[in-house]
Design a protein around this motif. Structure first.
Motif, PDB file in Angstrom:
ATOM      1  N   SER A 173      29.634  20.522  11.175  1.00 57.95           N
ATOM      2  CA  SER A 173      29.732  22.142  11.632  1.00 57.95           C
ATOM      3  C   SER A 173      31.163  22.550  11.693  1.00 57.95           C
ATOM      4  O   SER A 173      31.341  24.129  12.247  1.00 57.95           O
ATOM      5  CB  SER A 173      29.209  22.507  13.176  1.00 57.95           C
ATOM      6  OG  SER A 173      27.742  21.185  12.787  1.00 57.95           O
ATOM      7  N   GLY A 174      32.237  21.946  11.221  1.00 56.76           N
ATOM      8  CA  GLY A 174      33.909  22.161  10.666  1.00 56.76           C
ATOM      9  C   GLY A 174      34.140  22.244  12.523  1.00 56.76           C
ATOM     10  O   GLY A 174      35.298  22.587  13.122  1.00 56.76           O
ATOM     11  N   VAL A 175      33.843  21.372  13.681  1.00 52.97           N
ATOM     12  CA  VAL A 175      34.693  21.676  14.799  1.00 52.97           C
ATOM     13  C   VAL A 175      35.400  20.411  14.323  1.00 52.97           C
ATOM     14  O   VAL A 175      34.747  18.183  14.777  1.00 52.97           O
ATOM     15  CB  VAL A 175      33.569  20.876  15.923  1.00 52.97           C
ATOM     16  CG1 VAL A 175      33.973  21.205  17.232  1.00 52.97           C
ATOM     17  CG2 VAL A 175      32.602  22.647  16.201  1.00 52.97           C
ATOM     18  N   PRO A 176      36.079  19.700  14.538  1.00 50.39           N
ATOM     19  CA  PRO A 176      37.624  18.698  14.116  1.00 50.39           C
ATOM     20  C   PRO A 176      37.786  17.316  14.974  1.00 50.39           C
ATOM     21  O   PRO A 176      38.599  17.500  15.867  1.00 50.39           O
ATOM     22  CB  PRO A 176      38.468  19.032  13.721  1.00 50.39           C
ATOM     23  CG  PRO A 176      38.523  20.084  14.112  1.00 50.39           C
ATOM     24  CD  PRO A 176      37.861  20.896  14.550  1.00 50.39           C
ATOM     25  N   MET A 177      36.357  17.205  15.567  1.00 50.55           N
ATOM     26  CA  MET A 177      36.608  15.706  16.551  1.00 50.55           C
ATOM     27  C   MET A 177      36.671  14.736  16.090  1.00 50.55           C
ATOM     28  O   MET A 177      36.697  14.488  14.955  1.00 50.55           O
ATOM     29  CB  MET A 177      35.637  16.128  17.609  1.00 50.55           C
ATOM     30  CG  MET A 177      34.719  17.192  17.963  1.00 50.55           C
ATOM     31  SD  MET A 177      33.615  16.862  18.788  1.00 50.55           S
ATOM     32  CE  MET A 177      32.202  17.273  18.064  1.00 50.55           C
ATOM     33  N   VAL A 178      37.338  14.060  17.278  1.00 50.48           N
ATOM     34  CA  VAL A 178      37.448  12.503  16.790  1.00 50.48           C
ATOM     35  C   VAL A 178      37.181  11.141  17.768  1.00 50.48           C
ATOM     36  O   VAL A 178      37.823  11.256  19.122  1.00 50.48           O
ATOM     37  CB  VAL A 178      38.620  11.915  16.160  1.00 50.48           C
ATOM     38  CG1 VAL A 178      39.658  12.055  17.155  1.00 50.48           C
ATOM     39  CG2 VAL A 178      38.569  10.889  15.548  1.00 50.48           C
ATOM     40  N   THR A 179      36.048   9.847  17.923  1.00 52.75           N
ATOM     41  CA  THR A 179      36.199   9.134  18.960  1.00 52.75           C
ATOM     42  C   THR A 179      36.560   7.884  19.094  1.00 52.75           C
ATOM     43  O   THR A 179      37.497   7.261  17.591  1.00 52.75           O
ATOM     44  CB  THR A 179      35.110   8.442  18.534  1.00 52.75           C
ATOM     45  OG1 THR A 179      33.553   9.715  18.145  1.00 52.75           O
ATOM     46  CG2 THR A 179      33.850   7.573  19.439  1.00 52.75           C
ATOM     47  N   VAL A 180      38.398   8.242  20.020  1.00 56.33           N
ATOM     48  CA  VAL A 180      39.101   7.071  19.811  1.00 56.33           C
ATOM     49  C   VAL A 180      38.498   5.778  20.526  1.00 56.33           C
ATOM     50  O   VAL A 180      39.389   4.620  20.402  1.00 56.33           O
ATOM     51  CB  VAL A 180      39.899   7.300  20.923  1.00 56.33           C
ATOM     52  CG1 VAL A 180      40.270   8.976  19.676  1.00 56.33           C
ATOM     53  CG2 VAL A 180      39.743   8.215  22.089  1.00 56.33           C
ATOM     54  N   ALA A 181      37.132   5.937  20.850  1.00 57.28           N
ATOM     55  CA  ALA A 181      37.136   4.418  22.299  1.00 57.28           C
ATOM     56  C   ALA A 181      35.644   5.003  21.891  1.00 57.28           C
ATOM     57  O   ALA A 181      34.961   5.364  22.781  1.00 57.28           O
ATOM     58  CB  ALA A 181      37.992   4.011  23.138  1.00 57.28           C
ATOM     59  N   ALA A 182      34.760   3.222  22.333  1.00 54.76           N
ATOM     60  CA  ALA A 182      33.531   3.158  22.855  1.00 54.76           C
ATOM     61  C   ALA A 182      33.670   2.545  24.442  1.00 54.76           C
ATOM     62  O   ALA A 182      33.747   1.097  24.383  1.00 54.76           O
ATOM     63  CB  ALA A 182      32.875   2.631  21.752  1.00 54.76           C
ATOM     64  N   VAL A 183      33.236   2.911  25.132  1.00 52.43           N
ATOM     65  CA  VAL A 183      33.134   2.413  26.296  1.00 52.43           C
ATOM     66  C   VAL A 183      31.958   0.947  26.385  1.00 52.43           C
ATOM     67  O   VAL A 183      32.205   0.361  26.821  1.00 52.43           O
ATOM     68  CB  VAL A 183      33.550   3.290  27.944  1.00 52.43           C
ATOM     69  CG1 VAL A 183      32.841   2.095  29.254  1.00 52.43           C
ATOM     70  CG2 VAL A 183      34.495   4.555  28.070  1.00 52.43           C
ATOM     71  N   PHE A 184      30.659   1.773  25.995  1.00 52.75           N
ATOM     72  CA  PHE A 184      29.636   1.154  26.082  1.00 52.75           C
ATOM     73  C   PHE A 184      29.593   0.942  24.497  1.00 52.75           C
ATOM     74  O   PHE A 184      29.818   2.105  23.343  1.00 52.75           O
ATOM     75  CB  PHE A 184      28.564   1.665  26.390  1.00 52.75           C
ATOM     76  CG  PHE A 184      28.301   2.404  27.733  1.00 52.75           C
ATOM     77  CD1 PHE A 184      29.292   1.719  29.065  1.00 52.75           C
ATOM     78  CD2 PHE A 184      27.559   2.551  28.087  1.00 52.75           C
ATOM     79  CE1 PHE A 184      29.659   1.900  29.960  1.00 52.75           C
ATOM     80  CE2 PHE A 184      27.185   3.476  29.773  1.00 52.75           C
ATOM     81  CZ  PHE A 184      28.389   2.898  31.168  1.00 52.75           C
ATOM     82  N   GLN A 185      29.184  -0.702  24.506  1.00 54.14           N
ATOM     83  CA  GLN A 185      29.247  -1.103  23.254  1.00 54.14           C
ATOM     84  C   GLN A 185      27.803  -1.014  22.040  1.00 54.14           C
ATOM     85  O   GLN A 185      26.794  -1.239  20.977  1.00 54.14           O
ATOM     86  CB  GLN A 185      29.385  -2.759  22.726  1.00 54.14           C
ATOM     87  CG  GLN A 185      30.663  -3.231  23.028  1.00 54.14           C
ATOM     88  CD  GLN A 185      31.691  -3.021  21.685  1.00 54.14           C
ATOM     89  OE1 GLN A 185      31.197  -3.103  20.790  1.00 54.14           O
ATOM     90  NE2 GLN A 185      32.366  -1.535  22.258  1.00 54.14           N
ATOM     91  N   MET A 186      27.059  -0.228  22.929  1.00 53.32           N
ATOM     92  CA  MET A 186      25.713   0.267  22.877  1.00 53.32           C
ATOM     93  C   MET A 186      25.368   1.251  23.396  1.00 53.32           C
ATOM     94  O   MET A 186      25.718   1.798  24.190  1.00 53.32           O
ATOM     95  CB  MET A 186      24.675  -1.062  22.828  1.00 53.32           C
ATOM     96  CG  MET A 186      24.103  -0.970  24.221  1.00 53.32           C
ATOM     97  SD  MET A 186      23.594  -2.880  24.413  1.00 53.32           S
ATOM     98  CE  MET A 186      25.098  -3.942  24.173  1.00 53.32           C
ATOM     99  N   GLU A 187      24.409   2.385  22.908  1.00 56.68           N
ATOM    100  CA  GLU A 187      23.683   3.354  23.662  1.00 56.68           C
ATOM    101  C   GLU A 187      22.630   2.908  24.453  1.00 56.68           C
ATOM    102  O   GLU A 187      21.980   2.318  24.745  1.00 56.68           O
ATOM    103  CB  GLU A 187      23.183   4.219  22.631  1.00 56.68           C
ATOM    104  CG  GLU A 187      22.524   5.849  23.194  1.00 56.68           C
ATOM    105  CD  GLU A 187      23.556   6.606  23.436  1.00 56.68           C
ATOM    106  OE1 GLU A 187      22.628   6.992  25.106  1.00 56.68           O
ATOM    107  OE2 GLU A 187      23.888   7.041  22.954  1.00 56.68           O
TER     108      GLU A 187
END
Length: 320
Positions: free
Chosen positions: A90-104
């Motif tokens: 959608s053009g929102v330049p977000m970025v994931t920098v870490a995963a606290v939980f290894q699974m959803e």
């Protein structure tokens, strides 16, 4: 005069050295055990130790976290992989920098007679709107479920309790506890155990922040992971702040959530056990992207890898 100026310079330098970078972090919902590590890092001075003055703000049903992040009203948010990939499209330049939980931690709550998720074919399934644009298309493709068997979940478990032929969405630290308190026996099926690939409880920021203030991002990621490690060892400091932010949260619910997170190894299981907490991999993100495309939740796009970066976790090595 010269000595006075020298003294002033030293004082200014000392003040600057101890200046804390102000950071606002937005959670995904009202304060709860699943947010404990962030509160713990505030309570135990872990953020402060890393030169950060962090304000944790609660999310909620009326809070549009992506909008607030994009508008600069938060520096980081607790996110989801689908949410960030959709943002990129959608053009929102977000970025994931870490995963606290290894699974959803998303899953399904069922009555005791259900032995596997595929047994729910034809049964009533209560799910929220967000589920229709994330995990339900995956369930439909995997087990042949249909939209016709779904009903709206209003975060009230009574319809599920009343219908022995029904199942409903849930989180392991929440709905099963509500059922237990109501004297209802239930089973819980974690989608990740069935191959659902997204990470859970991720740290998300804007690409601009990651590019222009990588040192702040790195310190926030490390401090948060240290906060989570501390919270899982002794949650009392973090829980005190959680209850301050969310007075409706009780000790029983917090204790249950904490116990479940430890048992299910959300923080320290999977790749984290060998590669360190917070870790992410290209392979896992590829699986999530492929799932979204095949489920028609996302159009194929060349820049999908902008949704994450391994820059801040590859050398983190905070072992659980």
């Amino acid at each position: 005069m010269k000595s006075a100026l020298t003294a002033f310079a030293f004082a200014a330098a000392a003040t600057f050295a101890h200046a804390q970078d102000k950071v606002t972090f937005l959670t995904s919902w009202y304060a709860q055990a699943e947010h404990g590590g962030y509160y713990q890092a505030v309570a135990n001075g872990i953020y402060k130790k890393h030169g950060l003055d962090v304000t944790v703000k609660m999310g909620g049903p009326q809070v549009n976290a992506v909008q607030l992040l994009a508008a600069g009203q938060a520096d980081f948010m607790m996110g989801k992989d689908f949410q960030v990939l959709n943002g990129i499209q959608s053009g929102v330049p977000m970025v994931t920098v870490a995963a606290v939980f290894q699974m959803e931690p998303q899953g399904m709550v069922t009555h005791p007679d259900v032995n596997k998720l595929s047994d729910l074919k034809g049964k009533t399934i209560y799910l929220a709107t967000s589920g229709r644009t994330s995990w339900f298309p995956w369930l439909k493709a995997k087990y042949g479920f249909t939209d016709e068997q779904s009903r709206p979940y209003t975060f009230n478990m009574q319809p599920f309790f009343a219908d022995r032929n029904a199942a409903q969405q849930g989180y392991p630290g929440s709905e099963p506890y509500i059922a237990e308190q109501a004297g209802q026996k239930v089973k819980f099926f974690l989608f990740a155990d069935e191959g659902y690939p997204p990470y859970g409880n991720t740290i998300v920021t804007m690409q601009k922040m990651a590019k222009e203030k990588p040192d702040v991002v790195q310190r926030f990621v490390r401090a948060t992971i240290e906060g989570w490690k501390s919270y899982l060892q002794d949650p009392a400091p973090g829980n005190a702040l959680i209850k301050k932010d969310n007075p409706k949260m009780d000790d029983g619910t917090l204790a249950y959530g904490h116990k479940v997170m430890k048992q299910m190894k959300f923080f320290d299981g999977g790749d984290a056990a060998k590669m360190g907490a917070g870790i992410m991999t290209d392979a896992r993100w590829q699986k999530t992207y492929d799932l979204m495309v095949t489920s028609e939740l996302l159009k194929p796009m060349p820049n999908w890898k902008d949704a994450y970066t391994l820059q801040f976790v590859k050398d983190l090595k905070v072992m659980p």
